[in-house]
Design a protein around this motif. Sequence first.
Motif, PDB file in Angstrom:
ATOM      1  N   ASP A 196       0.851  -1.196   0.000  1.00 53.21           N
ATOM      2  CA  ASP A 196       0.000   0.000   0.000  1.00 53.21           C
ATOM      3  C   ASP A 196       0.885   1.243   0.000  1.00 53.21           C
ATOM      4  O   ASP A 196       0.984   1.954   1.015  1.00 53.21           O
ATOM      5  N   TRP A 198       0.510   4.134  -1.037  1.00 54.28           N
ATOM      6  CA  TRP A 198      -0.194   5.388  -0.754  1.00 54.28           C
ATOM      7  C   TRP A 198      -0.220   5.711   0.734  1.00 54.28           C
ATOM      8  O   TRP A 198      -0.398   6.869   1.125  1.00 54.28           O
ATOM      9  N   ARG A 199      -0.009   4.704   1.567  1.00 50.06           N
ATOM     10  CA  ARG A 199      -0.004   4.945   3.013  1.00 50.06           C
ATOM     11  C   ARG A 199       1.217   5.732   3.474  1.00 50.06           C
ATOM     12  O   ARG A 199       1.304   6.116   4.642  1.00 50.06           O
ATOM     13  N   LEU A 201       1.808   8.641   2.413  1.00 48.16           N
ATOM     14  CA  LEU A 201       1.441  10.055   2.326  1.00 48.16           C
ATOM     15  C   LEU A 201       1.744  10.755   3.646  1.00 48.16           C
ATOM     16  O   LEU A 201       1.280  10.336   4.707  1.00 48.16           O
ATOM     17  N   LEU A 204      -0.962  11.435   6.597  1.00 47.17           N
ATOM     18  CA  LEU A 204      -2.111  10.535   6.481  1.00 47.17           C
ATOM     19  C   LEU A 204      -2.657  10.129   7.849  1.00 47.17           C
ATOM     20  O   LEU A 204      -3.839   9.804   7.981  1.00 47.17           O
ATOM     21  N   ARG A 217      -6.403   7.367  -1.017  1.00 50.37           N
ATOM     22  CA  ARG A 217      -5.793   6.383  -1.922  1.00 50.37           C
ATOM     23  C   ARG A 217      -6.075   6.734  -3.387  1.00 50.37           C
ATOM     24  O   ARG A 217      -5.164   6.688  -4.235  1.00 50.37           O
ATOM     25  N   TRP A 220      -4.016   9.733  -4.413  1.00 52.87           N
ATOM     26  CA  TRP A 220      -2.605   9.344  -4.569  1.00 52.87           C
ATOM     27  C   TRP A 220      -2.401   8.594  -5.887  1.00 52.87           C
ATOM     28  O   TRP A 220      -1.444   8.861  -6.620  1.00 52.87           O
ATOM     29  N   GLU A 221      -3.298   7.664  -6.194  1.00 55.20           N
ATOM     30  CA  GLU A 221      -3.160   6.886  -7.427  1.00 55.20           C
ATOM     31  C   GLU A 221      -3.320   7.764  -8.664  1.00 55.20           C
ATOM     32  O   GLU A 221      -2.604   7.588  -9.660  1.00 55.20           O
ATOM     33  N   ARG A 223      -2.616  10.980  -8.832  1.00 55.60           N
ATOM     34  CA  ARG A 223      -1.391  11.782  -8.924  1.00 55.60           C
ATOM     35  C   ARG A 223      -0.236  10.946  -9.449  1.00 55.60           C
ATOM     36  O   ARG A 223       0.548  11.411 -10.293  1.00 55.60           O
ATOM     37  N   GLU A 224      -0.129   9.714  -8.975  1.00 56.24           N
ATOM     38  CA  GLU A 224       0.964   8.834  -9.400  1.00 56.24           C
ATOM     39  C   GLU A 224       0.897   8.566 -10.907  1.00 56.24           C
ATOM     40  O   GLU A 224       1.909   8.618 -11.612  1.00 56.24           O
ATOM     41  N   ASP A 240       1.843  16.261  -0.849  1.00 51.16           N
ATOM     42  CA  ASP A 240       1.098  15.386   0.065  1.00 51.16           C
ATOM     43  C   ASP A 240       0.134  16.177   0.933  1.00 51.16           C
ATOM     44  O   ASP A 240      -1.010  15.761   1.148  1.00 51.16           O
TER      45      ASP A 240
END
Length: 399
Positions: A196, A198-199, A201, A204, A217, A220-221, A223-224, A240
């Motif tokens: 994970d 994204w954790r 961040l 968070l 999540r 984040w995805e 943006r990624e 972030d």
Amino acid sequence: MTEYQVIDTSAGLDAAIERLRVGVGPVAVDVERASGFRYSQRAYLIQVYRRGSGVFLFDPPPIGDFRALQDAIGEVEWVFHAASQDLPSLHELGLYPATLFDTELAARLLGHQRVGLGAIVEEELGITLEKAHSADDWSTRPLPQSWLEYAALDVLHLIDLQEKLVAELEEQGKTRFAREEFDAVRDKAPKPLREDPWRRLSGLHTVRGRRNLAVARALWEAREAYAQEQDVAPGRLIPDRAIVAAVRAEPATKQALASLKEFTGRASRTQLDRWWSAIEAGRATSELPPDRVASDTLPPPRAWADRNPAADLRYKAARPVLEEHARELTMPNENLLTPDFLRRVSWDHPGDDVASISAALRALGAREWQIEQTAPLISAAFIAGPPAEPTATATAAAE
């Protein structure tokens, strides 16, 4: 000032290789990336120096194929400063050293107080290096001449520095220690992908609720994916803290998101539709992430007395013994033995005997020299227990 030229063609690479072949001794190697600017960690400049050959500055993207360079110098010892930072980018290009020497790691093992390249070159060689461009965007083209001079100096003195450190390692009886460390750096496998990611961040931990975690999540995805598409560092699109602010604000509309002053970043408004779609997807998904994920991370040692008193006593017995031995060897504690390894054997307790502790350390990834230096000490400390706390009477008498 020397005028340096960037080699950006296959013909230029071939000519440089011919000169490298007639050089003597090891090759000094360094890599410049565009961390913080680009999504990838690809090399945007490779510097190579060899005595009798000179300094060569290669531009990887236009050259592409470096197999000829690997064939020419692959079996020669490569000298780095902080090799672990450069090897992943070199591996992407098919460049692998058969053997390496790491001047930063050698300096640590030798007990030098400052181990940055500039500091160690000045201390050992009496040469002052300018470190003005280490954080610049090396994907910039054309590269300014001042940057090229800086890049060349990163390798120009490495061979001289290596010779000094080799002699010091021999004097201190640490040559085998260093060789095992260098081989471990060379052979280290890539880190496995986080389940994970994204954790990670920042901030968070302030987000509450599984639905809001799903939104975080999704953002984040999104943006990624966009960062990878644009080859831009994700934090330069929206940082972030902007993602976390948007999640916590729970905007009811796209316009409310746009009016959120904490939602910053160069793509925060130009890609507003993308971010709002991510928020909606996070709110609609039926796959809600758990509040927390299982982890094999040990609790902090300060909590051990309550959670695992026996491990606490073992750790308190062994840690000062290893710290004292590190001082005797004039090296940092973390180079004598990775701190987490001691915590692990203290917590898991493979046994008190040297053989069991040695096997446990080996399984964790400790080098043989580290095991030889530490396993007997840990065993003796586990058996003896921590030193007794001074009593009030003894303390008063001492005073």
